[in-house]
Design a protein around this motif. Structure first.
Motif, PDB file in Angstrom:
ATOM      1  N   ASP A 240       0.915  -1.015  -0.046  1.00 19.70           N
ATOM      2  CA  ASP A 240      -0.112   0.012  -0.046  1.00 19.70           C
ATOM      3  C   ASP A 240       1.048   1.387   0.250  1.00 19.70           C
ATOM      4  OD1 ASP A 240      -2.485  -1.165   0.116  1.00 19.70           O
ATOM      5  OD2 ASP A 240      -3.181  -0.258   1.857  1.00 19.70           O
ATOM      6  N   LEU A 241       0.665   2.070  -1.076  1.00 13.54           N
ATOM      7  CA  LEU A 241       1.525   3.379  -1.013  1.00 13.54           C
ATOM      8  C   LEU A 241       0.552   4.319  -0.426  1.00 13.54           C
ATOM      9  CD1 LEU A 241       2.107   1.630  -4.065  1.00 13.54           C
ATOM     10  CD2 LEU A 241       4.095   3.316  -3.282  1.00 13.54           C
ATOM     11  N   ILE A 242       0.911   5.108   0.328  1.00 11.84           N
ATOM     12  CA  ILE A 242       0.186   6.035   1.123  1.00 11.84           C
ATOM     13  C   ILE A 242       1.012   7.728   0.800  1.00 11.84           C
ATOM     14  CG2 ILE A 242      -0.957   7.165   3.107  1.00 11.84           C
ATOM     15  CD1 ILE A 242      -1.797   4.269   2.197  1.00 11.84           C
ATOM     16  N   ALA A 243       0.265   8.543   0.184  1.00 14.98           N
ATOM     17  CA  ALA A 243       0.749   9.982  -0.128  1.00 14.98           C
ATOM     18  C   ALA A 243       1.012  10.847   1.217  1.00 14.98           C
ATOM     19  CB  ALA A 243      -0.301  10.693  -1.049  1.00 14.98           C
ATOM     20  N   ARG A 244       2.143  11.103   1.170  1.00 15.20           N
ATOM     21  CA  ARG A 244       2.920  11.937   2.333  1.00 15.20           C
ATOM     22  C   ARG A 244       3.897  13.147   1.646  1.00 15.20           C
ATOM     23  NH1 ARG A 244       0.707  12.461   7.250  1.00 15.20           N
ATOM     24  NH2 ARG A 244       2.781  13.283   8.002  1.00 15.20           N
ATOM     25  N   PRO A 245       3.496  14.346   1.955  1.00 15.36           N
ATOM     26  CA  PRO A 245       4.548  15.422   1.408  1.00 15.36           C
ATOM     27  C   PRO A 245       6.147  15.310   1.838  1.00 15.36           C
ATOM     28  CG  PRO A 245       3.321  16.129   3.288  1.00 15.36           C
ATOM     29  CD  PRO A 245       2.813  14.951   3.053  1.00 15.36           C
ATOM     30  N   GLU A 246       6.275  14.887   3.102  1.00 20.03           N
ATOM     31  CA  GLU A 246       7.607  14.559   3.063  1.00 20.03           C
ATOM     32  C   GLU A 246       8.581  13.886   2.549  1.00 20.03           C
ATOM     33  OE1 GLU A 246       5.134  13.231   5.177  1.00 20.03           O
ATOM     34  OE2 GLU A 246       4.833  14.801   6.761  1.00 20.03           O
ATOM     35  N   PRO A 247       9.510  14.531   1.923  1.00 21.02           N
ATOM     36  CA  PRO A 247      10.793  13.638   1.172  1.00 21.02           C
ATOM     37  C   PRO A 247      11.523  12.583   1.881  1.00 21.02           C
ATOM     38  CG  PRO A 247      11.557  15.657   1.652  1.00 21.02           C
ATOM     39  CD  PRO A 247      10.193  15.430   2.190  1.00 21.02           C
ATOM     40  N   LYS A 248      11.722  11.529   1.223  1.00 20.87           N
ATOM     41  CA  LYS A 248      12.910  10.595   2.009  1.00 20.87           C
ATOM     42  C   LYS A 248      13.999  11.349   2.517  1.00 20.87           C
ATOM     43  CE  LYS A 248      15.029   6.065   1.449  1.00 20.87           C
ATOM     44  NZ  LYS A 248      16.197   6.504   1.487  1.00 20.87           N
ATOM     45  N   THR A 249      14.726  11.108   3.806  1.00 25.04           N
ATOM     46  CA  THR A 249      15.910  11.787   3.908  1.00 25.04           C
ATOM     47  C   THR A 249      16.888  10.793   4.492  1.00 25.04           C
ATOM     48  OG1 THR A 249      14.939  12.222   6.098  1.00 25.04           O
ATOM     49  CG2 THR A 249      14.720  13.910   4.343  1.00 25.04           C
ATOM     50  N   VAL A 250      16.402   9.604   5.088  1.00 28.65           N
ATOM     51  CA  VAL A 250      17.586   8.721   5.692  1.00 28.65           C
ATOM     52  C   VAL A 250      17.192   7.357   5.093  1.00 28.65           C
ATOM     53  CG1 VAL A 250      17.663   9.967   7.658  1.00 28.65           C
ATOM     54  CG2 VAL A 250      15.933   7.972   7.754  1.00 28.65           C
ATOM     55  N   LYS A 251      18.259   6.386   5.031  1.00 31.70           N
ATOM     56  CA  LYS A 251      17.909   5.183   4.500  1.00 31.70           C
ATOM     57  C   LYS A 251      16.779   4.291   5.351  1.00 31.70           C
ATOM     58  CE  LYS A 251      20.534   0.595   4.612  1.00 31.70           C
ATOM     59  NZ  LYS A 251      19.794   0.072   5.613  1.00 31.70           N
ATOM     60  N   ASN A 252      16.196   3.743   4.720  1.00 35.51           N
ATOM     61  CA  ASN A 252      15.028   3.001   5.035  1.00 35.51           C
ATOM     62  C   ASN A 252      15.615   1.951   5.824  1.00 35.51           C
ATOM     63  OD1 ASN A 252      13.061   4.675   3.913  1.00 35.51           O
ATOM     64  ND2 ASN A 252      12.865   3.192   2.105  1.00 35.51           N
ATOM     65  N   ARG A 253      14.645   1.530   6.945  1.00 35.18           N
ATOM     66  CA  ARG A 253      15.024   0.395   7.841  1.00 35.18           C
ATOM     67  C   ARG A 253      14.386  -0.898   7.611  1.00 35.18           C
ATOM     68  NH1 ARG A 253      18.171   1.228  11.579  1.00 35.18           N
ATOM     69  NH2 ARG A 253      17.971  -0.756  13.088  1.00 35.18           N
TER      70      ARG A 253
END
Length: 245
Positions: A56-69
Motif C-alpha cells: 500500500d502506497l500512501i501519499a505524504r508530502p515529506e521527502p525521504k531523508t535517511v536510509k529505510n530500515r
C-alpha cells in the motif's frame, strides 16, 4: 490468536507514480481505495493470502531523508534473469544505490523516490517466493526481533543467529521476513513499515493486548481519528494492526 502479515505500507510523495513503478517491477495489478492511496497486489490475488505480502502506497508530502530500515529483496532465477531485471528496473526509473554494500553478488537500487531495494542473485531458498524474495528489516538484535514477530504472527522462525533471522508464513508460501543486524540506529518514523491483521472473527482489542504483552508499545500519538491501531515493535519500528478481513 495470532496476526498475519498482510502488506507493506510505503509512504510516497506521488503514490500513483510510485505505484506504477512497483506494479511494473513486480508484474502486479494496481487499485486504489481513494485519493492518496494506491494498492498493489498480484493479478487474481484474493486478499489476504500468505502467498504474497501486498503493498500500500500512501501519499505524504515529506521527502525521504535517511536510509529505510525496511526494504524488499527481489528474487531472480538465473544470472541472466538478474541482469535482465536490473536493466528493466533502470528503464522504469530505478537508479544504483550505495548503502555501503561493497563488492556483493546482488545489486542495490533505489526506486524513483529513493527507497532502497535489492535484486538478488539466484538463490535456491527463494525459488518459490514470487517476485519478492524477502521483506528485510534492519535491527540491533535479530534474535529478539524473531522472538517477537514469531509470537506476534503465525509465521514460523526458520533460522535465527546473532547476525540474522528468517521467518516465513506457516503455510510455507510467499516471501520471507528477515532481520539483519546493522550498526545503524533508527531516526524518526519509518517511511516503510509492516501492516498486520487478525484473522476473521478474532477480537482486535484482545489482539492488541496480546501484542503489548509480547513487547509491542504505544508510539505516543493521537489515534482517535483512525480505525486501526499503530504500535511499535521492541526496537521501535512502527506497524499497524488492521481490522480482521
Amino acid at each position: 490468536m495470532a496476526t498475519r502479515i498482510v502488506q507493506i505500507n510505503m509512504k510516497a510523495q506521488d503514490d500513483a507514480a510510485l505505484g506504477r513503478f512497483w506494479a511494473e517491477a513486480l508484474g502486479w495489478g494496481v487499485d486504489s481505495e481513494g485519493p492518496g492511496v494506491t494498492n498493489l497486489e498480484p493479478i487474481g490475488f484474493a486478499y489476504p493470502d500468505p502467498a504474497a505480502v501486498c503493498i500500500d502506497l500512501i501519499a505524504r508530502p515529506e521527502p525521504k531523508t535517511v536510509k529505510n530500515r525496511v526494504h524488499v529483496d527481489l528474487a531472480t532465477t538465473s544470472t541472466a534473469h538478474q541482469e535482465e531485471l536490473v536493466a528493466r528496473l533502470k528503464d522504469l526509473g530505478a537508479t544504483p544505490a550505495d548503502v555501503g554494500q561493497g563488492d556483493v553478488p546482488w545489486t542495490v537500487l533505489a526506486d524513483p523516490e529513493g527507497n532502497e531495494f535489492c535484486v538478488l542473485e539466484p538463490r535456491e531458498i527463494y525459488r518459490d517466493t514470487g517476485p519478492i524474495a524477502a521483506v528485510v528489516v534492519d535491527c540491533a538484535d535479530p534474535r529478539e526481533m524473531a522472538r517477537f514477530w514469531g509470537e506476534a504472527t503465525d509465521w514460523t522462525v526458520h533460522e535465527v543467529a546473532d547476525g540474522h533471522a528468517r521467518l516465513r508464513s506457516a503455510q510455507g508460501v510467499g516471501p520471507y521476513l528477515e532481520f539483519i543486524r546493522t550498526p545503524d540506529t533508527k531516526h524518526g518514523w519509518n517511511r516503510v513499515h509492516l501492516d498486520v491483521a487478525p484473522y476473521r472473527g478474532d477480537d482486535p482489542a484482545a489482539e492488541e493486548a496480546r501484542l503489548r504483552a509480547l513487547g509491542a508499545s504505544d508510539p505516543g500519538i493521537d489515534q482517535s481519528a483512525i480505525s486501526w491501531r499503530i504500535l511499535t515493535d521492541p526496537e521501535g519500528n512502527e506497524f499497524c494492526l488492521l481490522s480482521p478481513r
